[in-house]
Enzyme design. Structure first.
Site, PDB file in Angstrom:
ATOM      1  N   SER A 159       9.768   3.328  -6.232  1.00 28.05           N
ATOM      2  CA  SER A 159       9.379   4.505  -5.435  1.00 28.05           C
ATOM      3  C   SER A 159       9.936   5.754  -6.116  1.00 28.05           C
ATOM      4  O   SER A 159      10.802   5.657  -6.998  1.00 28.05           O
ATOM      5  CB  SER A 159      10.005   4.349  -4.032  1.00 28.05           C
ATOM      6  OG  SER A 159      10.044   5.569  -3.344  1.00 28.05           O
TER       7      SER A 159
ATOM      8  N   TYR B 214      15.634   2.862   3.126  1.00 30.51           N
ATOM      9  CA  TYR B 214      14.538   2.786   2.141  1.00 30.51           C
ATOM     10  C   TYR B 214      15.025   3.281   0.779  1.00 30.51           C
ATOM     11  O   TYR B 214      14.769   2.647  -0.255  1.00 30.51           O
ATOM     12  CB  TYR B 214      13.360   3.622   2.637  1.00 30.51           C
ATOM     13  CG  TYR B 214      12.113   3.492   1.798  1.00 30.51           C
ATOM     14  CD1 TYR B 214      11.253   2.408   1.949  1.00 30.51           C
ATOM     15  CD2 TYR B 214      11.775   4.463   0.853  1.00 30.51           C
ATOM     16  CE1 TYR B 214      10.098   2.291   1.185  1.00 30.51           C
ATOM     17  CE2 TYR B 214      10.624   4.351   0.086  1.00 30.51           C
ATOM     18  CZ  TYR B 214       9.789   3.264   0.258  1.00 30.51           C
ATOM     19  OH  TYR B 214       8.649   3.153  -0.510  1.00 30.51           O
TER      20      TYR B 214
END
Ligand code: NAP
Length: 256
Positions: free
Chosen positions: A148, A161
């Protein structure tokens, strides 16, 4: 030259292949020739339709990857069905949003378990299978983790996350270090802002949506199909000497 990207006869295990980025990757790998083991909680019906229309085989395997419990039986089942696993794409992932001051332990554990712990143990189970047949002169095993922008940046209101995706960056490099000489390539793709259910809340918030678009040089949200080509490259012989790399596919986000 095209043969370097040919995946004919390869078997790809793609987690979270029923929708979003996983579906985009599964379909791109199938277009390059691979058969697909689509793993997730939901039946990958639409992905099966698309892959079969391309003339490849696609079988949906039900597994809840929020714990490591199904990992070994899942890998055994896929090998029994397809005979081997050549490519592993760890795409399944979740996100929980809340301020760091009030973030709950439950939201921490849920995200870390799915996005990092299960990913590692699935890599381990598949790598044990791959080292049995790969060598530096034959087709190499390929592991692709989905990272990410938050593998590189801190983000906001997504502490678990960010921790999980930063962890994916480190683990990808560690596994490449250990398994490169065993005939396995381990790399990651870091998608930028891609229009999927994972980012629906951001797109519905007009202010956040504008802030995000203003920073992307391409001036648009990415699509799951934008990630497919990078996955084909990393899964193919063209990337046999690429190791521990985190390939950003982000419309230029990180360049700003
Ligand atoms: P998505 O549309 O929400 O898809 C997530 C996928 O993960 C679904 O197939 C889902 O299956 C699966 N999944 C979630 N929890 C699972 C579990 N416990 N067991 C099995 N499968 C599970 O999200 P996406 O945007 O395509 O995200 C895919 C990956 O890309 C994630 O790792 C995400 O962090 C990463 N990513 C996304 C973006 C973005 O902008 N969208 C950016 C960077 C990275 P079910 O439908 O069965 O729940």
């Amino acid at each position: 030259m095209m043969s370097q990207f040919d995946l004919s006869g390869r078997v790809a295990l793609v987690t979270g292949a029923n929708t979003g980025i996983g579906q985009g990757i599964a379909c791109a790998l199938a277009e390059a020739g691979a058969n697909i083991a689509a793993v997730g909680r939901s039946e990958a019906s639409r992905t099966i339709e698309i892959v079969q229309a391309l003339g490849r085989r696609c079988v949906s395997f039900n597994a809840d990857l929020s714990s490591t419990a199904p990992v070994q039986s899942l890998v055994d089942h896929i090998i029994a069905t397809f005979g081997r696993i050549d490519i592993l794409v760890n795409n399944a992932g979740i996100i929980r949003r809340a301020d760091a001051l009030t973030f709950s332990e439950e939201d921490w554990d849920a995200v870390l378990d799915t996005n990092l712990k299960t990913v590692f143990f699935l890599c381990q189970a598949v790598a044990k299978h791959m080292v049995g047949w790969s060598n530096q002169y034959g087709p190499r095993g390929k592991i692709i983790n989905i990272a990410s922008m938050l593998t590189f940046q801190g983000g906001i209101r997504v502490p678990s996350y960010t921790a999980s995706k930063s962890g994916i960056g480190g683990l990808t490099k560690l596994m490449a270090n250990e398994w490169a000489e065993k005939g396995i390539n381990v790399n990651a793709i870091a998608p930028g802002y891609i229009a999927t259910s994972n980012t629906a809340a951001l797109r519905e918030d007009a202010t956040r949506n504008r802030q995000i678009l203003d920073r992307i040089p391409e001036r648009r949200w990415g699509l799951p199909t934008d990630i497919g080509g990078a996955a084909v490259f990393l899964a193919s012989p063209a990337a046999d000497y690429v190791q521990g790399h985190i390939l950003a596919v982000d419309g230029g986000w990180l360049a700003r």
